[in-house]
Design an enzyme around this catalytic site. Structure first.
Site, PDB file in Angstrom:
ATOM      1  N   ASN A   1      43.959  -9.393  36.375  1.00 24.13           N
ATOM      2  CA  ASN A   1      45.264  -9.367  35.716  1.00 24.13           C
ATOM      3  C   ASN A   1      45.269  -8.188  34.733  1.00 24.13           C
ATOM      4  OD1 ASN A   1      47.554  -9.817  34.211  1.00 24.13           O
ATOM      5  ND2 ASN A   1      46.819 -11.718  33.264  1.00 24.13           N
ATOM      6  N   TRP A   2      45.967  -7.132  35.104  1.00 22.28           N
ATOM      7  CA  TRP A   2      45.969  -5.929  34.254  1.00 22.28           C
ATOM      8  C   TRP A   2      46.861  -6.097  33.030  1.00 22.28           C
ATOM      9  CZ3 TRP A   2      45.982  -0.697  37.418  1.00 22.28           C
ATOM     10  CH2 TRP A   2      44.805  -0.629  38.176  1.00 22.28           C
ATOM     11  N   LYS A   3      47.681  -7.138  32.997  1.00 21.87           N
ATOM     12  CA  LYS A   3      48.618  -7.368  31.884  1.00 21.87           C
ATOM     13  C   LYS A   3      49.482  -6.111  31.696  1.00 21.87           C
ATOM     14  CE  LYS A   3      45.405 -10.682  30.064  1.00 21.87           C
ATOM     15  NZ  LYS A   3      44.871 -11.405  28.913  1.00 21.87           N
TER      16      LYS A   3
ATOM     17  N   HIS B   1      51.226 -17.756  32.717  1.00 22.00           N
ATOM     18  CA  HIS B   1      50.122 -17.256  31.886  1.00 22.00           C
ATOM     19  C   HIS B   1      50.416 -17.613  30.419  1.00 22.00           C
ATOM     20  CE1 HIS B   1      47.392 -14.588  29.796  1.00 22.00           C
ATOM     21  NE2 HIS B   1      46.700 -14.514  30.926  1.00 22.00           N
TER      22      HIS B   1
ATOM     23  N   GLU C   1      50.193 -16.000  27.824  1.00 26.38           N
ATOM     24  CA  GLU C   1      50.927 -14.965  27.079  1.00 26.38           C
ATOM     25  C   GLU C   1      52.418 -15.025  27.397  1.00 26.38           C
ATOM     26  OE1 GLU C   1      48.365 -11.772  28.314  1.00 26.38           O
ATOM     27  OE2 GLU C   1      46.760 -12.659  27.118  1.00 26.38           O
TER      28      GLU C   1
ATOM     29  N   GLU D   1      42.693 -21.460  32.036  1.00 24.51           N
ATOM     30  CA  GLU D   1      42.392 -20.406  31.070  1.00 24.51           C
ATOM     31  C   GLU D   1      42.568 -20.952  29.656  1.00 24.51           C
ATOM     32  OE1 GLU D   1      42.922 -16.231  32.863  1.00 24.51           O
ATOM     33  OE2 GLU D   1      44.859 -16.871  32.137  1.00 24.51           O
TER      34      GLU D   1
ATOM     35  N   GLY E   1      40.468 -12.890  26.057  1.00 25.71           N
ATOM     36  CA  GLY E   1      40.304 -11.658  25.298  1.00 25.71           C
ATOM     37  C   GLY E   1      39.457 -11.784  24.046  1.00 25.71           C
TER      38      GLY E   1
ATOM     39  N   SER F   1      37.634 -14.276  29.227  1.00 23.71           N
ATOM     40  CA  SER F   1      36.404 -13.544  28.883  1.00 23.71           C
ATOM     41  C   SER F   1      35.354 -13.567  29.992  1.00 23.71           C
ATOM     42  CB  SER F   1      35.825 -14.057  27.561  1.00 23.71           C
ATOM     43  OG  SER F   1      36.731 -13.809  26.506  1.00 23.71           O
TER      44      SER F   1
ATOM     45  N   GLY G   1      40.895 -10.655  33.013  1.00 15.07           N
ATOM     46  CA  GLY G   1      41.809  -9.762  32.312  1.00 15.07           C
ATOM     47  C   GLY G   1      41.138  -8.426  32.025  1.00 15.07           C
ATOM     48  N   GLY G   2      40.617  -8.275  30.807  1.00 16.87           N
ATOM     49  CA  GLY G   2      40.066  -6.996  30.336  1.00 16.87           C
ATOM     50  C   GLY G   2      39.090  -6.355  31.307  1.00 16.87           C
TER      51      GLY G   2
HETATM   52  P1  PGA Z   1      40.375 -11.818  29.614  1.00 15.43           P
HETATM   53  O1  PGA Z   1      41.832 -12.320  30.083  1.00 15.43           O
HETATM   54  O2  PGA Z   1      39.492 -11.773  30.849  1.00 15.43           O
HETATM   55  O3  PGA Z   1      40.620 -10.472  29.015  1.00 15.43           O
HETATM   56  O4  PGA Z   1      39.874 -12.818  28.635  1.00 15.43           O
HETATM   57  C1  PGA Z   1      41.979 -13.312  31.074  1.00 15.43           C
HETATM   58  C2  PGA Z   1      43.446 -13.575  31.335  1.00 15.43           C
HETATM   59  O5  PGA Z   1      44.241 -13.590  30.399  1.00 15.43           O
HETATM   60  O6  PGA Z   1      43.842 -13.770  32.505  1.00 15.43           O
END
Ligand code: PGA
Length: 254
Positions: free
Chosen positions: A9-11, A95, A97, A165, A171, A209, A230-231
């Site tokens: 997930n590149w956000k 998600h 966010e 999640e 993050g 993470s 994510g990251g």
């Molecule tokens: P992260 O994000 O791997 O940077 O913790 C995961 C996500 O939000 O899907």
């Protein structure tokens, strides 16, 4: 065996210059058959370009959200059908966010997931507790409620993926203990079996993470069928590291 999935997930990250990271992953992953299904979810601006660049690879493309209706007067929104048209096979919905930045409720998430399924996309439905909910021992209640309100009745193992999640793990570099993840994933599996029967083998991903360094521990937990990353999905070397750990675990389990 449930086929494992590693989804990136590149956000809200990525410009045209970032395509090379995905292309590097695609080149490394041209060889099939490896056990892991790999999905990259770039920002919507990069979907159509990546659909061309990755067409000869085993990488699938996903989006990060969709609107609940197919077309109409919704300035700035993108429908599931449009995502499909741009080359996506998958879309993330719910998600944390989106739930916090856009006040999305589980019933909104279910409407988006319904739209995704109707358009022929696979929906990755995200659920997860906040730190506050965890601290007062509400994790399993929150997960159960979010899942029951977000999941379409028409979900099957081929059109739906659930991603657990924990909001506080996203993050932050923090992850729950393997025991805590196993407890939540067992509970989700039980809830899915109660709703759809034991034959409904909907994959359940862990997210929050995930890195190459902890992937083996996290992906070896029972009922963890892959990862939402994510990251670490933004860099080809890190994302490939996680994919290869997953491939190794499942190659061994054959
Ligand atoms: P992260 O994000 O791997 O940077 O913790 C995961 C996500 O939000 O899907």
């Amino acid at each position: 065996m449930i086929k494992p999935i590693v989804a990136g997930n590149w956000k809200m990250n990525g410009l045209m210059t970032s395509l090379r990271e995905a292309i590097t992953v695609g080149k490394a992953e041209r060889r099939s058959p490896e056990p892991t299904t790999v999905v990259i979810c770039p920002p919507v601006t990069l979907l159509a370009s990546l659909a061309c660049d990755l067409s000869r690879t085993r990488i699938k493309l996903g989006a990060q959200d969709c609107h609940a209706v197919e077309a109409g007067a919704h300035t700035g929104d993108v429908s599931a059908k449009m995502l499909m048209d741009a080359g996506a096979t998958t879309v993330i919905v719910g998600h944390s966010e989106r739930r916090s930045d856009h006040a999305e409720l589980s019933r909104d998430v279910r409407a988006k997931a319904d739209a995704a399924l109707a358009a022929g996309l696979t929906a990755i439905i995200c659920i997860g507790e906040t730190a506050g909910e965890r601290n007062i021992g509400r994790t399993l209640n929150v997960i159960e409620r979010q899942l029951s309100h977000s999941l379409p009745d028409g979900s099957t193992a081929s059109n739906t993926i659930v991603a657990y999640e924990p909001v506080w793990a996203i993050g932050s570099g923090l992850t729950p203990s393997t025991t805590d993840i196993a407890t939540v994933h067992n509970s989700i599996r039980g809830q899915l079996q109660a709703k759809f029967g034991s034959g409904a083998r909907i994959p359940i991903l862990y997210g929050g993470s995930v890195k190459p360094t902890n992937a083996k521990e996290l992906l070896s937990i029972p009922n963890v069928n892959g990862a939402l990353v994510g990251g670490a999905s933004l860099r080809a070397d890190e994302f490939l590291g996680i994919i290869h750990v997953c491939d190794e675990i499942y190659a061994d389990s054959d």
